[in-house]
Design an enzyme around this catalytic site. Structure first.
Site, PDB file in Angstrom:
ATOM      1  N   HIS B 165       6.117  -4.326   3.878  1.00 20.09           N
ATOM      2  CA  HIS B 165       5.592  -5.302   2.915  1.00 20.09           C
ATOM      3  C   HIS B 165       5.978  -6.737   3.276  1.00 20.09           C
ATOM      4  O   HIS B 165       5.696  -7.667   2.543  1.00 20.09           O
ATOM      5  CB  HIS B 165       6.022  -4.958   1.489  1.00 20.09           C
ATOM      6  CG  HIS B 165       7.380  -4.334   1.425  1.00 20.09           C
ATOM      7  ND1 HIS B 165       7.658  -3.163   0.781  1.00 20.09           N
ATOM      8  CD2 HIS B 165       8.550  -4.711   1.985  1.00 20.09           C
ATOM      9  CE1 HIS B 165       8.932  -2.839   0.927  1.00 20.09           C
ATOM     10  NE2 HIS B 165       9.497  -3.771   1.639  1.00 20.09           N
ATOM     11  N   ASP B 255      10.331 -10.321   6.923  1.00 19.67           N
ATOM     12  CA  ASP B 255      11.659  -9.945   7.410  1.00 19.67           C
ATOM     13  C   ASP B 255      12.034 -10.721   8.669  1.00 19.67           C
ATOM     14  O   ASP B 255      13.191 -10.692   9.091  1.00 19.67           O
ATOM     15  CB  ASP B 255      11.695  -8.442   7.698  1.00 19.67           C
ATOM     16  CG  ASP B 255      11.478  -7.634   6.426  1.00 19.67           C
ATOM     17  OD1 ASP B 255      12.405  -7.582   5.614  1.00 19.67           O
ATOM     18  OD2 ASP B 255      10.375  -7.090   6.244  1.00 19.67           O
TER      19      ASP B 255
END
Lengths: 457, 457
Positions: B165, B255
């Site tokens: 995600h 990330d």
């Protein structure tokens, strides 16, 4: 027999020129040829020029010698250009740079700063050649051979071949484990300074078991004996080299075991552990010895050049060296075929690397040209832990050079395992960029003009 | 509308299962389908099973639920397998491992030890699928998605798609600089956890100048305001992320800014400098908070599963999540076409990487399948400084796993920038291999059986 013109750029180089002159004189096929010495240092240029003249007399060689301080002039009508020039691999500059970065905490200059000056010089020479002698070969002797051969091969149309002598490490391996090097069949492909002994036969039989036996039963005694005698262990058969063999599965050859991984090189104690003796050549003290030897050699060359009572042949003998430059020229010019270890753009010779990366592979050289052997592949572990990382570092160095992006210099320093913090990297980068230039730097674009921070920095 | 069987491996996962159940219930096209929960932890399995039943009641969804402790059984007749299982990314194990390596001098677990257990588990599941449900898709949710998707894609015939995600980070960028995320057009390809905002438009115009303006004029105030309020800075808009943007030329997304380079993560003080506040989520303290949130969430799930007075809908609402798993299934099964960010074998989607490497790219998903967009290339600097190094690390991890060569684990630890010496690396490797196993490790081959030193070691 054909006469050619061979230009030696950076002819004042102590490492190369003496041997090149000797090999030239001793190669009959090149009789009648012209050797043009070019250097920016008039004193050294004169030494090598006089030495050439007198050596040719001693050996009865039919050669013409020229000298010039002008690079463009030296390239006129050249058939071969041997580029031994260096800007930053000069011993005095390297020492100065080592001492500078030591203040920031780096042992033996391992700052990670990407190369610039030498590569820019190689590119400048190759571009000059495109204009002046577009059909000539450049034989690249100065480092970094890997990056430079790739760079010239990509950015110019010049035929480029990088040469090194590290592959003769296979002879040291053979000799030290008690084999006659002349009866060894071997292969050690890879990248320059990153080559691995894939094949090692003695009288037709696999000799790796003999190496394993030596490691198991004789290595310790060999190292102890040298230690007792106060002699250094050759890097080729050092505890580091043997450890690399165990770790990566093949023997590293030549300059390869001088690298191998940051953990062999963190400080002098660590060097002593892995290279024995006083830590080997790649330490501040070891390198001072190299410098001293070079100075002594240069004094000898001056004697041989000017002293009426000293003849070159008496000092340096009448044997060919084992350097490959002149035999390769002989092969290309006179079809005197030979097998050599060359650095050329890959084009499929070493599997798993792009075509436009310079690989170090064996090649057959004759009238047709330099023809690499397709050596297949290296083991996956060596590709992943040594070849690909080195390839990437080269690509970053070239991208930094071609883009002039200063952040890539910083990134290079950040990848040094000896860098401890971001601020340290920034500081050492600025210090390196602010270094007092050495003399040859005047001949390439100023590094501070060449590199700029990216926008928004 | 078609009914399918979807198996969720590691269904006791707090991160994923709650959302998956909700999305399932809210996706009309999947009415009549069967959801099979599989976990090795009976207690957690029961929680998610009961929660599923009750949530479906709340939402009036026509779904069948099954549960099993047996992996092979769970795969019978499966059309989709969502693999959320993890062996080592369990919070308690990660904490134990962090604390172990901290004794050897590593901050926040940055030991460089290559992944083994989770990858072996993914491979085991995919191989089971080859036997039991060879036509099913595996949607890989557990990490490492990059390595695992590549591994399954190379070693099995199973259709594999990794999902994450992190790419929604583009929405945080937009929101924080004052733009409506719904009016942004964007693209951020790369490798999982290593994606870069190549395109960023607001209402059809390049929005990078708006980001530059925010950085120049508003970033400091934004960070100070959060600091004053005692709140953490999102990693997506932290000083580290902005520095990475300056250093590499594109915004890192999701990330990605949690990585960026070893120098942002050497110790807690450094984390505070680059991530603000108390150092962000990727610190021992930050991760303890994550663990606490997960424990609280699990308690809520238990309530919703068993407590007669608590309904799931009251606790968790009736809105779909933004996770992609169920919409992708809906797209594949019912031709409800959508655009997603997926991890699949490259096959030309991202220029410059081999075909058999899993890349993270946008894709159109419909009845025909998962069809990546050919996104072209990333800038050379990002390829050379981020994509290729990560690719190599993945290749080494897979080669270590497939060869079982223990020296490659050691090499991985030696590449950690926090490793200071060879001996330290050997010691931490042995300590990691001697760790008390956690419960899930009983389900994959023992790491000490799997890895062996090379011959002659």
């Amino acid at each position: 027999m054909s006469s050619v013109k061979v230009t030696i750029i950076g002819a004042g180089s102590v490492v190369f020129s003496l041997g090149l002159v000797k090999d030239f004189c001793l190669t009959e096929g090149l009789a009648g040829s012209k050797v043009c010495f070019m250097d920016i240092n008039e004193e050294r240029l004169d030494v090598v020029y006089r030495l050439g003249l007198r050596y040719a007399e001693d050996l009865g060689a039919n050669l013409k010698f020229e000298r010039t301080l002008n690079r463009e002039e030296s390239l006129q009508d050249a058939d071969f250009v041997i580029n031994t020039a260096t800007v930053t691999h000069n011993e005095y500059f390297m020492k100065r740079r080592r001492e500078l970065v030591a203040k920031f905490g780096y042992f033996y200059g391992h700052s990670g700063m990407p190369e610039y000056h030498n590569l820019q010089l190689m590119l400048d020479v190759a571009r000059d050649m495109e204009r002046i002698c577009p059909d000539a070969w450049v034989l690249q002797a100065g480092n970094p051979v890997f990056d430079g051969t790739t760079l010239m091969g990509r950015e110019t149309y010049i035929k480029a071949c990088g040469l090194c002598h590290g592959h003769y490490g296979y002879r040291a391996i053979a000799r030290i484990i008690g084999l006659d090097p002349d009866r060894v069949t071997w292969q050690a492909p890879g990248l320059n300074h990153n080559i691995w002994l894939t094949h090692f036969y003695y009288e037709g039989k696999d000799a790796y078991p003999l190496l394993d036996e030596w490691i198991a039963n004789k290595a310790e005694a060999y190292w102890e004996e040298l230690a007792k005698a106060g002699r250094e262990i050759p890097a080729q058969m050092s505890p580091s080299a043997i450890h690399q063999y165990k770790m990566f599965g093949l023997m590293p050859v030549g300059d390869t075991p001088r690298g191998g991984g940051w953990w062999y090189h963190t400080d002098l104690e660590t060097r002593k552990r892995w290279y024995g003796g006083s830590g080997g050549g790649d330490t501040p003290q070891g390198r001072d010895l190299v410098l001293k030897h070079k100075e002594e050699k240069y004094e000898q060359m001056k004697q041989a050049a000017y002293d009426a009572k000293v003849r070159p042949i008496a000092l340096f003998g009448s044997q060919k060296t084992t350097e490959q430059h002149i035999p390769i020229i002989d092969g290309l010019v006179n079809d005197h075929e030979g097998r050599f270890q060359v650095n050329v753009l890959n084009n499929g010779a070493l599997a798993g690397l792009p075509d436009d990366v310079a690989v170090e592979v064996p090649a057959v050289v004759n009238k047709k040209g330099i023809q690499p052997l397709c050596v297949g592949s290296l083991p996956p572990k060596i590709m992943l832990e040594h070849i690909y990382p080195d390839w990437l570092e080269m690509e970053r160095t070239l991208e930094a050079l071609l883009s002039g992006d200063k952040s890539m210099l910083l990134w290079g320093i950040l990848t040094s395992h000896q860098t401890r913090s971001y601020d340290q990297a920034v500081q050492v980068l600025e210090a390196l960029l602010a270094m007092e230039p050495n003399e040859p730097m005047a001949y390439v674009e100023d590094i501070n003009k060449h590199y700029k921070w990216p926008k928004n920095w």
